[in-house]
Design a protein around this motif. Structure first.
Motif, PDB file in Angstrom:
ATOM      1  N   UNK B  17       0.829  -1.206   0.000  1.00  0.00           N
ATOM      2  CA  UNK B  17       0.000   0.000   0.000  1.00  0.00           C
ATOM      3  C   UNK B  17       0.864   1.256   0.000  1.00  0.00           C
ATOM      4  N   UNK B  18       1.927   1.244   0.787  1.00  0.00           N
ATOM      5  CA  UNK B  18       2.818   2.411   0.827  1.00  0.00           C
ATOM      6  C   UNK B  18       3.479   2.648  -0.526  1.00  0.00           C
ATOM      7  N   UNK B  19       3.883   1.546  -1.169  1.00  0.00           N
ATOM      8  CA  UNK B  19       4.543   1.701  -2.473  1.00  0.00           C
ATOM      9  C   UNK B  19       3.567   2.227  -3.520  1.00  0.00           C
ATOM     10  N   UNK B  23       4.197   5.734  -5.234  1.00  0.00           N
ATOM     11  CA  UNK B  23       4.426   5.822  -6.678  1.00  0.00           C
ATOM     12  C   UNK B  23       3.419   6.779  -7.317  1.00  0.00           C
ATOM     13  N   UNK B  24       2.171   6.677  -6.886  1.00  0.00           N
ATOM     14  CA  UNK B  24       1.145   7.585  -7.410  1.00  0.00           C
ATOM     15  C   UNK B  24       1.486   9.032  -7.060  1.00  0.00           C
ATOM     16  N   UNK B  25       1.951   9.208  -5.832  1.00  0.00           N
ATOM     17  CA  UNK B  25       2.328  10.550  -5.379  1.00  0.00           C
ATOM     18  C   UNK B  25       3.491  11.104  -6.221  1.00  0.00           C
ATOM     19  N   UNK B  26       4.458  10.249  -6.516  1.00  0.00           N
ATOM     20  CA  UNK B  26       5.587  10.680  -7.356  1.00  0.00           C
ATOM     21  C   UNK B  26       5.073  11.146  -8.716  1.00  0.00           C
ATOM     22  N   UNK B  27       4.149  10.365  -9.289  1.00  0.00           N
ATOM     23  CA  UNK B  27       3.619  10.719 -10.609  1.00  0.00           C
ATOM     24  C   UNK B  27       2.868  12.050 -10.566  1.00  0.00           C
ATOM     25  N   UNK B  28       2.068  12.240  -9.521  1.00  0.00           N
ATOM     26  CA  UNK B  28       1.291  13.485  -9.422  1.00  0.00           C
ATOM     27  C   UNK B  28       2.215  14.673  -9.159  1.00  0.00           C
ATOM     28  N   UNK B  29       3.164  14.499  -8.233  1.00  0.00           N
ATOM     29  CA  UNK B  29       4.114  15.579  -7.932  1.00  0.00           C
ATOM     30  C   UNK B  29       4.910  15.956  -9.179  1.00  0.00           C
ATOM     31  N   UNK B  30       5.343  14.928  -9.911  1.00  0.00           N
ATOM     32  CA  UNK B  30       6.158  15.173 -11.113  1.00  0.00           C
ATOM     33  C   UNK B  30       5.360  15.985 -12.134  1.00  0.00           C
ATOM     34  N   UNK B  78      12.565  -5.502 -14.278  1.00  0.00           N
ATOM     35  CA  UNK B  78      11.655  -4.592 -13.582  1.00  0.00           C
ATOM     36  C   UNK B  78      11.129  -5.178 -12.274  1.00  0.00           C
ATOM     37  N   UNK B  79      10.876  -6.496 -12.287  1.00  0.00           N
ATOM     38  CA  UNK B  79      10.384  -7.135 -11.062  1.00  0.00           C
ATOM     39  C   UNK B  79      11.448  -7.069  -9.971  1.00  0.00           C
ATOM     40  N   UNK B  80      12.697  -7.261 -10.370  1.00  0.00           N
ATOM     41  CA  UNK B  80      13.796  -7.194  -9.394  1.00  0.00           C
ATOM     42  C   UNK B  80      13.895  -5.793  -8.802  1.00  0.00           C
ATOM     43  N   UNK B  81      13.806  -4.779  -9.657  1.00  0.00           N
ATOM     44  CA  UNK B  81      13.899  -3.402  -9.156  1.00  0.00           C
ATOM     45  C   UNK B  81      12.749  -3.102  -8.201  1.00  0.00           C
ATOM     46  N   UNK B  82      11.546  -3.544  -8.561  1.00  0.00           N
ATOM     47  CA  UNK B  82      10.394  -3.333  -7.681  1.00  0.00           C
ATOM     48  C   UNK B  82      10.590  -4.069  -6.364  1.00  0.00           C
ATOM     49  N   UNK B 224       7.523  -2.228 -19.552  1.00  0.00           N
ATOM     50  CA  UNK B 224       7.883  -0.809 -19.503  1.00  0.00           C
ATOM     51  C   UNK B 224       7.168  -0.097 -18.365  1.00  0.00           C
ATOM     52  N   UNK B 225       5.907  -0.457 -18.140  1.00  0.00           N
ATOM     53  CA  UNK B 225       5.137   0.145 -17.048  1.00  0.00           C
ATOM     54  C   UNK B 225       5.739  -0.234 -15.693  1.00  0.00           C
ATOM     55  N   UNK B 226       6.040  -1.524 -15.527  1.00  0.00           N
ATOM     56  CA  UNK B 226       6.590  -1.971 -14.239  1.00  0.00           C
ATOM     57  C   UNK B 226       7.932  -1.298 -13.974  1.00  0.00           C
ATOM     58  N   UNK B 227       8.711  -1.097 -15.027  1.00  0.00           N
ATOM     59  CA  UNK B 227      10.003  -0.443 -14.851  1.00  0.00           C
ATOM     60  C   UNK B 227       9.832   0.979 -14.314  1.00  0.00           C
ATOM     61  N   UNK B 228       8.896   1.704 -14.909  1.00  0.00           N
ATOM     62  CA  UNK B 228       8.652   3.082 -14.451  1.00  0.00           C
ATOM     63  C   UNK B 228       8.128   3.114 -13.020  1.00  0.00           C
ATOM     64  N   UNK B 229       7.217   2.186 -12.707  1.00  0.00           N
ATOM     65  CA  UNK B 229       6.670   2.127 -11.347  1.00  0.00           C
ATOM     66  C   UNK B 229       7.777   1.782 -10.350  1.00  0.00           C
ATOM     67  N   UNK B 230       8.631   0.831 -10.740  1.00  0.00           N
ATOM     68  CA  UNK B 230       9.688   0.391  -9.828  1.00  0.00           C
ATOM     69  C   UNK B 230      10.687   1.509  -9.571  1.00  0.00           C
ATOM     70  N   UNK B 231      10.971   2.298 -10.592  1.00  0.00           N
ATOM     71  CA  UNK B 231      11.911   3.407 -10.408  1.00  0.00           C
ATOM     72  C   UNK B 231      11.337   4.438  -9.443  1.00  0.00           C
ATOM     73  N   UNK B 232      10.035   4.720  -9.600  1.00  0.00           N
ATOM     74  CA  UNK B 232       9.377   5.653  -8.679  1.00  0.00           C
ATOM     75  C   UNK B 232       9.339   5.065  -7.269  1.00  0.00           C
ATOM     76  N   UNK B 233       9.146   3.744  -7.180  1.00  0.00           N
ATOM     77  CA  UNK B 233       9.120   3.093  -5.859  1.00  0.00           C
ATOM     78  C   UNK B 233      10.473   3.225  -5.175  1.00  0.00           C
ATOM     79  N   UNK B 234      11.538   3.110  -5.960  1.00  0.00           N
ATOM     80  CA  UNK B 234      12.872   3.261  -5.378  1.00  0.00           C
ATOM     81  C   UNK B 234      13.066   4.683  -4.843  1.00  0.00           C
TER      82      UNK B 234
END
Lengths: 430, 311
Positions: B17-19, B23-30, B78-82, B224-234
Motif C-alpha cells: 500500500x505504501x509503495x 508511486x502515485x504521489x511521485x507521478x502526481x508531484x512530477x 523490472x520485477x527485481x527493481x520493484x 515498460x510500465x513496471x520499470x517506471x513504477x519500480x523506479x518511482x518506488x525506489x
C-alpha cells in the motif's frame, strides 16, 4: 479488467513519435506546448506515428522503420501544416489532417485504437534479416576471430587499437535521421568504444530535394527588410534553439516555458529573455554541466563567420557591425571567451536579448538587399551558409569525447541541415 | 536483536500500500512540478487522473519484440527493481510500534538492496539486445560503482550516534537532536546519491534523452510500465530512509509519530522529484569524478564530525 483498462487508456494523452519534413520542423516542435499530446523520443513508446510536412525518400524509409518498431495498437496520421500533398508510399492509408490542427485527429485515432474501433496498422516491412549470414571466417560471421563482421547485415563489435594503444571493442552504430537528440535530420555512422566516440562519419542530409519557404533572412538577401522584423525573427530563432537544446539536456518543462516565449517574443520582452538567460545558464541549472566541453579552436573558426559559435569563442565577426542601419542604433557585437558549449548557450541568449532591444529601438530602419545578411547562425549569402562552413569541423569536434558530450556539442552548434547545398547534402561520407 | 514487527500478511499489505501510494504521489508531484516550471495550467482532475490513464495505456500496449532478446531477463529486471524497492522500504520504521521489518542489521539489508539496483538496471539494459539499452546499462555501471561508497558512508554516519545498525535505533538516537543538525553534510550527500540510486532527473543517465531513453528505449507494454513504477518506488524508499536517517523519523512535537514520518518522507520526495525539472543532466564523467574525489572525502569528513560529536 481489460475493458476497464482500455477505457482508461483511450483517454490518456496519446504518445506521439513525429517524423518532420523540413517545412514542418517548427510546427512539430510547437506540439510540445499542447497538453493533450505527449511527444516521445523513441517509436517504442508511441501509439501514433505523426508524418508532418513533405517527407523525402530517406525520411520515408526511416518512418517505415519507426512504424514497424511501434508496439500495437498503433496508427499513423499525416499532417501538412503548410499544405502539401497526400501521404506517399506505404502510408497512403494514414489519417489525413491537411493544414488543420492535428491534435483532435491524433486524440481520436488513439482513442479508437484503444477501444478497438479501429484496427492497428499492420507491419510494413517483412520480418526478415537484411542480409544473409555471410558464412565466412572461422565462426562464419565474416569477421576475425569471434568479433567483427556483419552477420545478417548487422555490424558486430570488432577489436581496434585505441589512441592509448589498448585494443578495445569498437561498435559501429548508425544513428539518425530520426534521433531526437541530434539536430533535425542529421544521421551519422558512429563507432563507439564504450561511451567514447571513436569515429564519427556524417551521413547524407534527408532534405536534399526540398527547401523550406524563404524566411525573413532569406528575403533580406535580395530585398530591404525592416530591422525590427529581422531582429524579432532572430530573437525567436535563438529562443527556439534554446528550447530544443533544453529538451536534449532533459529539461522538458523549462523547454516548454522557453518555447512559449519564443513563439510570442516581441520588442519589449527583453526583461523576460534576461530572466530566462540568468536562470537557464545558471551554473546549477546548465552552466556547470556544459562548461569545458565542445570547445572549438579559435583558429579553426577564424573567417568562417559562424555567428554565435564564433562570437562565443571571442571572434568579433558580425555583418551588423558594418551596417549603417545598425551603426545608427549603436550596435556592438556581444562576444564571449570560453568557446565551449556553455559559452554558446550564454551567447545565444544574450544575443536574443540584444535583438529584442534593437527591435524596440529600430523604428522604421531597414537593411538588407546586398546579397549577405547576418542570420541567427552567422553570415548568410546566396551561395554560402553557416552550417555548410561548420560541417567539415564536426567529425573532429566529437571524436574522442563521451557520447553525452558529443550530443551536447552538436546541439550547441545550431546546425540546420536545410542549409547544406546539394553536393554536401547528398554525399554519403560513410 | 529484532524490533517489533507486523505479522507477515499485514507487513506485505502495508509495504504494498505504501509503495502504490508513494508511486502515485511521485507521478502526481512530477506532473504538478513540470506544469509549474513550464508555466502551464493543469486541472486538478488532469493532475490526478493522467498518471492512471498513462499507466493503463502501457498496460494494454503490446510488449516489445527486439531481435533475439534475453526474454527472461527483460521480465525479471523490472520485477527485481520493484522487489528491491519493497525490501528497502520494508526496513524503514514508520513509527515506534509500526515496523514492517526491523532486524538488527537493517542498515545492511537496506544497503544490500541499494547495491543490487545495479544488477536490475544492467539486466534491463542487457536484455533487449539493442544498442541504446546496452549503452545505458554500462553507464549505470559506472554511475553505481561511483555512488556506492559515498552512499554507504553517508548512511554509516547515522549509525554512529545510535551505536547500532538497527534502523529503529538510529531513529531513537535522534530524539533530542536530528542527524540533519548533528551531521550537516549527511543529508545533502544522501540526497545527491539518492537521486543517482533512483536514476532520476539530473542523474537519470542510463535512461537519458541522449540515448533515446537508454535502457527503456526498446521497452513497451507491461514491462515498460513496471520499470517506471519500480523506479518511482525506489525514489519513495530513498525518501523514506532519508526521513528516518536524517530527519528524526517518527519524532515530532505531536503524535502520531507515523504522521511525522510520512510528512518528512513527503518533504524529501518533493525535493527529489523537483530535481528533474530544475537541473540539467549531469555528465557521467563529472559525476564519477565528483563521487570519487569530492563526495567520498566529504562523506568521510561527515563521519569524523559525527564521531567527534560523540567524544
Amino acid at each position: 479488467m481489460t475493458g476497464w483498462a482500455r477505457r482508461l487508456a483511450a483517454v490518456a494523452p496519446p504518445p506521439v513519435f513525429a517524423v518532420a519534413g523540413v517545412d514542418a520542423r517548427h510546427a512539430v516542435q510547437d506540439l510540445h506546448l499542447l497538453p493533450g499530446l505527449r511527444l516521445v523520443d523513441a517509436p517504442r513508446q508511441a501509439s501514433v506515428l505523426l508524418l508532418a510536412g513533405r517527407l523525402t525518400d530517406q525520411l520515408l524509409d526511416a518512418a517505415v522503420a519507426a512504424h514497424d518498431a511501434m508496439p500495437t495498437p498503433r496508427g499513423v496520421v499525416s499532417w501538412q501544416p503548410d499544405g502539401g500533398g497526400p501521404p506517399r508510399g506505404p502510408f497512403t492509408g494514414a489519417e489525413l489532417v491537411g493544414d488543420a490542427d492535428p491534435v483532435e485527429v491524433i486524440v481520436a485515432l488513439h482513442r479508437s485504437l484503444h477501444l478497438g474501433v479501429r484496427a492497428s496498422t499492420p507491419t510494413i516491412q517483412p520480418d526478415v534479416d537484411p542480409a544473409p549470414w555471410r558464412g565466412e571466417g572461422p565462426y562464419g560471421q565474416g569477421g576475425s576471430g569471434m568479433t567483427g563482421g556483419v552477420p545478417y547485415g548487422r555490424p558486430m563489435a570488432t577489436r581496434e587499437d585505441d589512441r592509448d594503444g589498448l585494443s578495445l571493442d569498437a561498435l559501429p552504430v548508425p544513428v539518425g535521421p530520426l534521433f531526437t537528440a541530434f539536430p533535425p535530420g542529421m544521421s551519422a555512422r558512429v563507432t563507439f568504444k564504450g561511451d567514447l566516440v571513436h569515429r564519427f562519419e556524417l551521413g547524407p542530409s534527408p532534405y536534399d530535394d526540398v527547401r523550406r519557404e524563404p524566411d525573413v533572412f532569406l528575403r533580406a538577401l535580395t530585398e530591404p527588410v525592416a530591422v525590427a522584423a529581422l531582429e524579432v525573427a532572430r530573437a525567436r530563432a535563438l529562443l527556439r534553439w534554446t528550447a530544443w537544446a533544453l529538451r536534449v539536456q532533459g529539461l522538458d518543462a523549462q523547454a516548454q516555458r522557453v518555447l512559449a516565449l519564443a513563439r510570442a517574443a516581441t520588442p519589449g520582452d527583453e526583461a523576460r529573455v534576461r530572466r530566462v538567460r540568468r536562470w537557464v545558464t545558471h551554473p546549477l541549472v546548465t552552466g556547470r554541466q556544459l562548461r569545458a566541453i565542445g570547445r572549438v579552436d579559435t583558429d579553426a573558426l577564424a573567417g568562417l563567420a559562424v555567428g554565435p559559435v564564433g562570437r562565443a569563442a571571442g571572434l568579433i565577426d558580425d555583418l551588423r557591425a558594418e551596417d549603417p542601419a545598425y551603426r545608427e542604433l549603436g550596435f556592438t557585437p556581444i562576444t564571449g571567451q570560453a568557446g565551449d558549449v556553455a559559452a554558446r548557450w550564454q551567447q545565444r541568449l544574450s544575443e536574443a536579448e540584444q535583438a529584442l532591444d534593437l527591435a524596440t529601438r529600430a523604428g522604421s530602419l531597414r537593411t538588407g538587399g546586398v546579397g549577405a545578411i547576418e542570420s541567427p547562425r552567422g553570415r548568410l549569402t546566396a551561395d554560402s551558409t553557416p552550417t555548410t562552413r561548420l560541417w567539415s569541423l564536426l567529425p573532429e569536434l566529437v571524436t574522442g569525447v563521451e557520447w553525452g558530450d558529443a550530443v551536447a556539442t552538436l546541439a550547441s552548434l545550431d546546425l540546420d541541415l536545410d542549409e547544406l547545398p546539394a553536393p554536401i547534402a547528398s554525399r554519403d561520407v560513410a | 536483536m529484532t524490533g517489533p514487527s507486523l505479522p507477515p500478511v499485514a507487513a506485505v499489505t502495508l509495504v504494498g500500500a505504501l509503495l502504490v501510494a508513494g508511486v502515485y504521489l511521485v507521478a502526481v508531484l512530477d506532473r504538478a512540478m513540470g506544469a509549474a516550471v513550464a508555466g502551464q495550467r493543469d486541472s486538478v482532475r488532469g493532475l490526478l487522473l493522467t498518471p492512471v490513464r498513462r499507466a493503463a495505456a502501457l498496460l494494454v500496449t503490446s510488449p516489445s519484440g527486439t531481435e533475439r532478446p534475453d526474454a527472461p531477463g527483460w521480465v525479471i529486471a523490472p520485477a527485481l527493481l520493484a522487489g528491491l524497492a519493497a525490501v528497502a522500504l520494508a526496513t524503514v520504521p514508520l513509527g515506534p510500534n509500526l515496523m514492517v521489518a526491523d532486524p538488527a542489521t537493517g542498515f545492511v539489508l537496506f544497503s544490500a538492496a541499494i547495491a543490487f539496483v545495479m544488477i536490475a538496471v544492467f539486466l534491463h539494459g542487457w536484455s533487449p539486445n539493442a544498442v541504446w539499452p546496452m549503452h545505458g546499462a554500462y553507464r549505470y555501471g559506472a554511475q553505481a560503482l561511483s555512488f556506492q561508497i559515498p552512499f554507504l558512508l553517508a548512511m554509516l554516519a547515522t549509525a554512529l550516534p545510535a551505536e547500532s545498525l538497527q534502523i529503529s535505533e538510529i531513529v531513537r538516537a535522534q530524539q533530542d537532536l536530528w542527524n540533519v543538525v548533528r551531521q550537516p553534510l549527511g543529508l545533502p550527500l544522501y540526497l545527491v546519491v539518492g537521486v543517482a540510486v533512483s536514476f532520476w532527473g539530473p542523474l537519470n543517465l542510463p535512461d537519458a534523452a541522449d540515448l533515446a531513453g537508454g535502457t527503456t528505449a526498446e521497452a513497451a507494454g507491461v514491462t515498460g510500465l513496471v520499470w517506471q513504477l519500480a523506479r518511482a518506488a525506489m525514489l519513495v524508499a530513498v525518501a523514506a530512509m532519508g526521513a528516518a536517517g536524517f530527519l528524526g523519523g517518527w519524532w515530532g512535537p505531536w503524535r502520531p509519530g507515523a504522521g511525522w514520518m510520512l510528512a518528512k518522507t513527503l518533504l524529501l520526495l518533493v525535493v527529489l522529484v523537483a530535481s528533474r525539472h530544475l537541473f540539467a543532466r549531469v555528465r557521467i564523467e563529472r559525476f564519477v569524478v565528483v563521487c570519487w574525489a569530492g563526495l567520498i572525502p566529504l562523506a568521510l569528513l561527515n563521519i569524523f564530525i559525527s564521531a567527534a560529536w560523540l567524544l
